[in-house]
Design a protein around this motif. Sequence first.
Motif, mmCIF file in Angstrom:
data_model
loop_
_atom_site.group_PDB
_atom_site.id
_atom_site.type_symbol
_atom_site.label_atom_id
_atom_site.label_comp_id
_atom_site.label_asym_id
_atom_site.label_seq_id
_atom_site.Cartn_x
_atom_site.Cartn_y
_atom_site.Cartn_z
ATOM 1 N N PRO A 83 -5.842 9.103 6.224
ATOM 2 C CA PRO A 83 -5.237 8.932 7.556
ATOM 3 C C PRO A 83 -5.790 7.689 8.241
ATOM 4 O O PRO A 83 -6.929 7.306 8.000
ATOM 5 N N LEU A 84 -4.976 7.064 9.083
ATOM 6 C CA LEU A 84 -5.454 5.868 9.778
ATOM 7 C C LEU A 84 -6.423 6.258 10.877
ATOM 8 O O LEU A 84 -7.403 5.576 11.127
ATOM 9 N N ASP A 85 -6.109 7.343 11.564
ATOM 10 C CA ASP A 85 -7.088 7.980 12.446
ATOM 11 C C ASP A 85 -6.622 9.414 12.640
ATOM 12 O O ASP A 85 -5.742 9.873 11.924
ATOM 13 N N TYR B 124 0.850 -1.186 0.000
ATOM 14 C CA TYR B 124 0.000 0.000 0.000
ATOM 15 C C TYR B 124 0.885 1.236 0.000
ATOM 16 O O TYR B 124 1.843 1.309 0.774
ATOM 17 N N GLN B 125 0.524 2.194 -0.823
ATOM 18 C CA GLN B 125 1.167 3.501 -0.708
ATOM 19 C C GLN B 125 0.485 4.235 0.443
ATOM 20 O O GLN B 125 -0.709 4.007 0.697
ATOM 21 N N PRO B 126 1.241 5.115 1.120
ATOM 22 C CA PRO B 126 0.632 5.800 2.271
ATOM 23 C C PRO B 126 -0.713 6.444 1.929
ATOM 24 O O PRO B 126 -1.671 6.346 2.706
ATOM 25 N N LYS C 80 -4.838 -1.260 8.384
ATOM 26 C CA LYS C 80 -5.084 -0.076 9.220
ATOM 27 C C LYS C 80 -5.132 -0.456 10.694
ATOM 28 O O LYS C 80 -4.522 0.182 11.543
ATOM 29 N N GLU C 81 -5.902 -1.496 10.965
ATOM 30 C CA GLU C 81 -6.098 -1.907 12.344
ATOM 31 C C GLU C 81 -4.789 -2.358 12.993
ATOM 32 O O GLU C 81 -4.497 -2.026 14.140
ATOM 33 N N GLN C 82 -3.989 -3.102 12.230
ATOM 34 C CA GLN C 82 -2.745 -3.611 12.800
ATOM 35 C C GLN C 82 -1.761 -2.489 13.084
ATOM 36 O O GLN C 82 -1.037 -2.528 14.076
ATOM 37 N N VAL C 83 -1.722 -1.495 12.202
ATOM 38 C CA VAL C 83 -0.811 -0.366 12.451
ATOM 39 C C VAL C 83 -1.279 0.390 13.691
ATOM 40 O O VAL C 83 -0.484 0.718 14.571
ATOM 41 N N VAL D 68 2.635 -7.220 8.806
ATOM 42 C CA VAL D 68 2.620 -5.867 8.224
ATOM 43 C C VAL D 68 3.922 -5.168 8.575
ATOM 44 O O VAL D 68 4.341 -5.187 9.729
ATOM 45 N N ASP D 69 4.549 -4.567 7.588
ATOM 46 C CA ASP D 69 5.769 -3.769 7.775
ATOM 47 C C ASP D 69 5.531 -2.378 7.241
ATOM 48 O O ASP D 69 5.147 -2.222 6.089
ATOM 49 N N THR D 70 5.784 -1.385 8.044
ATOM 50 C CA THR D 70 5.665 -0.020 7.535
ATOM 51 C C THR D 70 6.275 0.950 8.539
ATOM 52 O O THR D 70 6.887 0.534 9.529
ATOM 53 N N ARG D 71 6.135 2.219 8.265
ATOM 54 C CA ARG D 71 6.487 3.239 9.253
ATOM 55 C C ARG D 71 5.291 4.161 9.396
ATOM 56 O O ARG D 71 4.594 4.442 8.428
ATOM 57 N N ALA D 72 5.072 4.586 10.616
ATOM 58 C CA ALA D 72 3.937 5.461 10.870
ATOM 59 C C ALA D 72 4.422 6.748 11.515
ATOM 60 O O ALA D 72 5.501 6.807 12.090
ATOM 61 N N GLN D 73 3.591 7.764 11.370
ATOM 62 C CA GLN D 73 3.855 9.059 11.963
ATOM 63 C C GLN D 73 2.744 9.339 12.955
ATOM 64 O O GLN D 73 1.570 9.327 12.587
#
Length: 170
Positions: A26-28, A19-21, A119-122, A56-61
């Motif tokens: 927004p996730l929330d 997935y692209q950001p 979304k939920e996992q992040v 799931v692998d990603t980076r979040a802000q």
Amino acid sequence: MRIELEHLEGRKGDFAHIYQPEDLNPLDERVLLSAPATVTGKVRLAGNEVFVNGHVDTRAQIECDRCLQPVESTVNADFALEYITGSEYESGAVAELTDADMSVSVFDGNTIDVDEIVKEQVLLAVPTRMLCREDCKGICPECGTDRNTGACNCVDKEIDPRWAALKNLS
Ligand SMILES: [Zn+2]
Ligand SMILES: [Zn+2]
């Protein structure tokens, strides 16, 4: 991405997606993806239950709770989910299914929504309390200055609660 269960060969299958950001943001209200999210996993049907395992692998802000500046956090989350249909849930079958590290969701019996899983996992993986640093000074409630980057001239108006009560009377 959605997985249509009727298209699963042999009642199981693997999936992978990047997935692209902007696909999920927004996730929330406080969390955004800041890098592409890679999800891989397996789906397995057993009777009327569906098991979904993956990673799931990603980076979040995430917004700092005090100064609202974004803070980066790496997400590496394994998940093990179980889905049952609404009718099965109502029949009470769920009572036997509540395994400690499985999360059981009710679904329509036809599709698994991988977007929602990611979304939920992040959101589960990021801290619920986030500070950009231990001693973040936050934002001045009077003028809105970020006190980490600049001082302002406001005086802290710490009012003794006993006097505050009197003040409200006047
Ligand atoms: Zn901060
Ligand atoms: Zn100020």
